[in-house]
Design a protein around this motif. Structure first.
Motif, mmCIF file in Angstrom:
data_model
loop_
_atom_site.group_PDB
_atom_site.id
_atom_site.type_symbol
_atom_site.label_atom_id
_atom_site.label_comp_id
_atom_site.label_asym_id
_atom_site.label_seq_id
_atom_site.Cartn_x
_atom_site.Cartn_y
_atom_site.Cartn_z
ATOM 1 N N UNK A 108 0.835 -1.203 0.000
ATOM 2 C CA UNK A 108 0.000 0.000 0.000
ATOM 3 C C UNK A 108 0.869 1.252 0.000
ATOM 4 N N UNK A 109 1.983 1.196 0.718
ATOM 5 C CA UNK A 109 2.923 2.316 0.747
ATOM 6 C C UNK A 109 3.501 2.555 -0.652
ATOM 7 N N UNK A 111 2.206 1.756 -3.540
ATOM 8 C CA UNK A 111 1.164 2.258 -4.447
ATOM 9 C C UNK A 111 0.909 3.746 -4.234
ATOM 10 N N UNK A 112 0.845 4.167 -2.966
ATOM 11 C CA UNK A 112 0.635 5.595 -2.676
ATOM 12 C C UNK A 112 1.815 6.423 -3.171
ATOM 13 N N UNK A 113 3.032 5.904 -2.991
ATOM 14 C CA UNK A 113 4.226 6.609 -3.477
ATOM 15 C C UNK A 113 4.216 6.726 -4.998
ATOM 16 N N UNK A 114 3.747 5.683 -5.681
ATOM 17 C CA UNK A 114 3.669 5.714 -7.142
ATOM 18 C C UNK A 114 2.720 6.820 -7.604
ATOM 19 N N UNK A 115 1.608 6.989 -6.900
ATOM 20 C CA UNK A 115 0.658 8.056 -7.226
ATOM 21 C C UNK A 115 1.315 9.420 -7.030
ATOM 22 N N UNK A 116 1.976 9.601 -5.899
ATOM 23 C CA UNK A 116 2.612 10.892 -5.593
ATOM 24 C C UNK A 116 3.685 11.221 -6.630
ATOM 25 N N UNK A 117 4.512 10.236 -6.963
ATOM 26 C CA UNK A 117 5.601 10.489 -7.910
ATOM 27 C C UNK A 117 5.077 10.821 -9.309
ATOM 28 N N UNK A 145 -4.975 2.090 -9.333
ATOM 29 C CA UNK A 145 -6.260 1.482 -8.988
ATOM 30 C C UNK A 145 -6.257 1.018 -7.533
ATOM 31 N N UNK A 146 -5.180 0.374 -7.125
ATOM 32 C CA UNK A 146 -5.072 -0.078 -5.730
ATOM 33 C C UNK A 146 -5.053 1.106 -4.770
ATOM 34 N N UNK A 147 -4.309 2.159 -5.131
ATOM 35 C CA UNK A 147 -4.227 3.326 -4.259
ATOM 36 C C UNK A 147 -5.577 4.044 -4.166
ATOM 37 N N UNK A 148 -6.279 4.177 -5.295
ATOM 38 C CA UNK A 148 -7.612 4.806 -5.257
ATOM 39 C C UNK A 148 -8.562 4.006 -4.373
ATOM 40 N N UNK A 149 -8.474 2.691 -4.447
ATOM 41 C CA UNK A 149 -9.317 1.852 -3.603
ATOM 42 C C UNK A 149 -9.005 2.089 -2.125
ATOM 43 N N UNK A 150 -7.705 2.161 -1.792
ATOM 44 C CA UNK A 150 -7.315 2.411 -0.403
ATOM 45 C C UNK A 150 -7.786 3.786 0.073
ATOM 46 N N UNK A 151 -7.680 4.789 -0.800
ATOM 47 C CA UNK A 151 -8.131 6.128 -0.425
ATOM 48 C C UNK A 151 -9.632 6.147 -0.164
#
Length: 202
Positions: A108-109, A111-117, A145-151
């Motif tokens: 999850x970390x 995936x979130x970092x990938x979104x930020x970058x 997709x995984x990060x959006x789901x977590x958000x």
């Protein structure tokens, strides 16, 4: 394309985002990272196997958002259990959590970092233009997709959404309700998630 993901030729997805949308998603991803917490401290001896065999927590997290992101593997609130069955489920869940939660958090970390970058790269490339088109590879799309789901799980937990009926009520909230901005973000992310799923389907 504004507000919705569309498939790219050869795979991947693209979406037009303005500066405000970029800022909102990035802020939410950073908050998610802070909630998940940092990765394990590197072993001072430099043993690469130390992290691999490090035990994770055995108790569920106290924060309701983290409980939603990292639920017990063997709990089933729909099925009443005897005291003995409940104890067994707790023991199984603790053991499962101990061996899996570190990896789940790391995923999850990442995936979130990938979104930020990807958003940071987009902002740098479109400085002063008021927005840009974000283009993602297939792998990046899956991370998003995984990060959006977590958000959405995180926001849904804060809004105490447990089923579809709760979601229907969100549409009827008055504009002066303090939850309205969070609700708008929840619904908007849901739309992004739905269209991104569509781009990944064969």
């Amino acid at each position: 394309m504004p507000g919705t993901f569309e498939p790219l030729p050869g795979g991947g997805a693209a979406v037009a985002l303005d500066d405000v949308e970029i800022s909102i998603i990035r802020s939410l991803a950073v908050q998610l990272l802070e909630l998940i917490g940092p990765g394990p401290v590197e072993d001072p001896a430099g043993d690469p196997l130390a992290e691999l065999f490090a035990d994770g927590p055995s108790e569920p997290p106290a924060d309701p958002v983290l409980k939603r992101l990292f639920p017990d593997a063997y709990s089933d609130p729909e099925q009443p259990a005897s005291h003995r069955d409940a104890e067994e489920r707790r023991a199984y869940s603790a053991e499962f959590r101990r061996y899996t939660e570190n990896d789940l958090r790391a995923g999850k970390r990442d995936n979130a970092l990938a979104v930020i970058r990807s958003l940071d790269a987009l902002s740098s490339a479109s400085a002063g233009e008021g927005g840009a088109v974000l283009k993602l590879s297939v792998e990046e799309s899956q991370r998003w997709l995984s990060a959006l789901n977590d958000l959405r799980l995180a926001i849904g937990s804060r809004l105490e959404i447990t089923d579809e009926e709760d979601t229907d009520l969100l549409y009827r909230l008055p504009d002066d309700d303090p939850r309205k901005p969070m609700v708008m973000a929840y619904l908007w992310l849901g739309g992004l998630q739905e269209t991104l799923v569509g781009t990944l389907m064969p």
